[in-house]
Design a protein around this motif. Structure first.
Motif, PDB file in Angstrom:
ATOM      1  N   PRO A  63       0.831  -1.203   0.000  1.00 24.77           N
ATOM      2  CA  PRO A  63       0.000   0.000   0.000  1.00 24.77           C
ATOM      3  C   PRO A  63       0.868   1.257   0.000  1.00 24.77           C
ATOM      4  O   PRO A  63       1.826   1.352   0.766  1.00 24.77           O
ATOM      5  N   VAL A  64       0.528   2.206  -0.878  1.00 24.15           N
ATOM      6  CA  VAL A  64       1.317   3.428  -1.037  1.00 24.15           C
ATOM      7  C   VAL A  64       0.413   4.633  -0.808  1.00 24.15           C
ATOM      8  O   VAL A  64      -0.708   4.674  -1.306  1.00 24.15           O
ATOM      9  N   GLY A 112      -8.388   5.179  -1.499  1.00 22.74           N
ATOM     10  CA  GLY A 112      -8.789   4.908  -0.119  1.00 22.74           C
ATOM     11  C   GLY A 112      -8.119   5.884   0.831  1.00 22.74           C
ATOM     12  O   GLY A 112      -7.267   6.677   0.430  1.00 22.74           O
ATOM     13  N   ILE A 113      -8.465   5.821   2.087  1.00 20.12           N
ATOM     14  CA  ILE A 113      -8.000   6.802   3.070  1.00 20.12           C
ATOM     15  C   ILE A 113      -6.496   6.741   3.301  1.00 20.12           C
ATOM     16  O   ILE A 113      -5.859   7.745   3.571  1.00 20.12           O
ATOM     17  N   ALA A 156      -6.744   0.910  -0.822  1.00 17.51           N
ATOM     18  CA  ALA A 156      -7.924   0.475  -1.592  1.00 17.51           C
ATOM     19  C   ALA A 156      -7.505  -0.509  -2.681  1.00 17.51           C
ATOM     20  O   ALA A 156      -6.356  -0.519  -3.128  1.00 17.51           O
ATOM     21  N   GLY A 157      -8.443  -1.335  -3.109  1.00 16.36           N
ATOM     22  CA  GLY A 157      -8.178  -2.269  -4.203  1.00 16.36           C
ATOM     23  C   GLY A 157      -7.432  -3.525  -3.804  1.00 16.36           C
ATOM     24  O   GLY A 157      -6.943  -4.257  -4.660  1.00 16.36           O
ATOM     25  N   GLU A 158      -7.341  -3.802  -2.507  1.00 20.08           N
ATOM     26  CA  GLU A 158      -6.642  -5.024  -2.074  1.00 20.08           C
ATOM     27  C   GLU A 158      -7.582  -6.229  -2.246  1.00 20.08           C
ATOM     28  O   GLU A 158      -8.015  -6.860  -1.277  1.00 20.08           O
TER      29      GLU A 158
END
Length: 324
Positions: A76-77, A157-158, A162-164
């Motif tokens: 996640p980045v 996402g926050i 997101a998208g995992e």
């Protein structure tokens, strides 16, 4: 500016792919180097900067040929800050300032995004997305990655997680452990390693007869490709595993489609090379579980860019950031 190039980088745990790409998304040169994750990953961005300089020298070009560098990284980045939040296999500590490190090493403006998101952007720009602005890309490889594009933009996402899609819970009780720390994730049943795990369970449970059992006897191991090849030849056990995988994938994708109603869901990664035997089976389950109007409007298709999706998406990332 039109004749300047962008650097696209697809950072993997073992290999880093790089490419010089023009403004139209055409790959001019591509190559790869080994990823050195020793010394807490301190050599990674230095090695990238060095190989870019070496390639420019080889082509008798100077640094001003390059306008920026985009990178897809596994984890996640936070896109705004360029900080990678946590990484399982690159040696960096959590919250590593990857964009700053890359800019410092290469002296180029940089943009960083999750690698699966980059693959999604690549497919949108030059591949199976074919200009679709609402797109979900699922990469089926050693793990399962995902990228969601809504109205042409990656859904972040926050905090960039997101998208995992690989960590959607597929088996709520008694599922296998996943590297993320949960159990029963989609990744444990639809990745290459997950498919092999399911096949080995079936081989232990059932009578060890048939093509897949023979392959295990011959080679001492089996691969996801062996499962698909055996299923094509109507091997009973391989067909059961294929059906299991297709069910879980179709079920998860139907729920994603019901939530987002994308124009396309694109399947990429090494496992997608199985082609129609996987795609057709997943399509059946997707149709079964999708809401009527979603079923009629969302198309499931195979990625077309292969290993180039990541570097192309990374290039699009910096092109977009610099408003080129």
């Amino acid at each position: 500016m039109a004749d300047q190039w962008i650097v696209g980088v697809d950072l993997g745990g073992t290999t880093t792919k790089l490419a010089f790409i023009n403004m139209d998304g055409e790959i001019i040169h591509k190559w790869e180097i080994s990823t050195d994750n020793s010394n807490e990953g301190q050599n990674i961005t230095k090695n990238i900067a060095n190989t870019i300089d070496e390639k420019l020298e080889e082509l008798s070009l100077t640094k001003d040929k390059l306008i920026g560098i985009g990178m897809g990284a596994p984890g996640p980045v936070n896109y705004e800050t360029g900080v990678i939040l946590n990484v399982v296999n690159l040696g960096w500590k959590d919250n590593y300032p990857l964009m700053h490190s890359l800019e410092e090493a290469t002296l180029l403006p940089a943009a960083i995004e999750n690698d699966a998101n980059c693959a999604a952007l690549g497919e949108m720009w030059q591949g199976a997305g074919n200009g679709a602005k609402d797109l979900v890309c699922v990469t089926l490889g050693t793990g399962v990655g995902g990228g969601v594009i809504a109205n042409g933009n990656i859904v972040q996402g926050i905090n960039g997680a997101a998208g995992e899609i690989g960590h959607i819970t597929s088996i709520p009780n008694g599922g296998a452990a996943c590297n993320c720390g949960k159990t029963g994730c989609l990744e444990t049943v639809a990745s290459a390693t997950g498919i092999v795990r399911l096949a080995m369970l079936e081989l232990k449970r059932g009578e060890s007869v048939g093509e897949l059992a023979e392959k295990l006897d011959e080679n001492g191991k089996i691969t996801a490709k062996d499962v698909f090849d055996s299923a094509r030849n109507a091997d009973v056990l391989a067909t059961k595993v294929l059906d299991d995988v297709s069910f879980h994938l179709g079920f998860a994708l139907a729920n994603i489609a019901n939530t987002l109603n994308p124009e396309k869901i694109v399947l990429g990664g090494g496992v997608s090379k199985a082609g129609s035997i996987l795609l057709d089976n997943v399509k059946e389950y997707l149709a079964k579980f999708a809401f009527t109007s979603v079923r009629e409007s969302t198309k499931l298709t195979l990625a077309t860019l292969g290993n180039d999706a990541g570097v192309l998406g990374a290039a699009w990332l910096i092109k977009n950031k610099l408003n080129l």
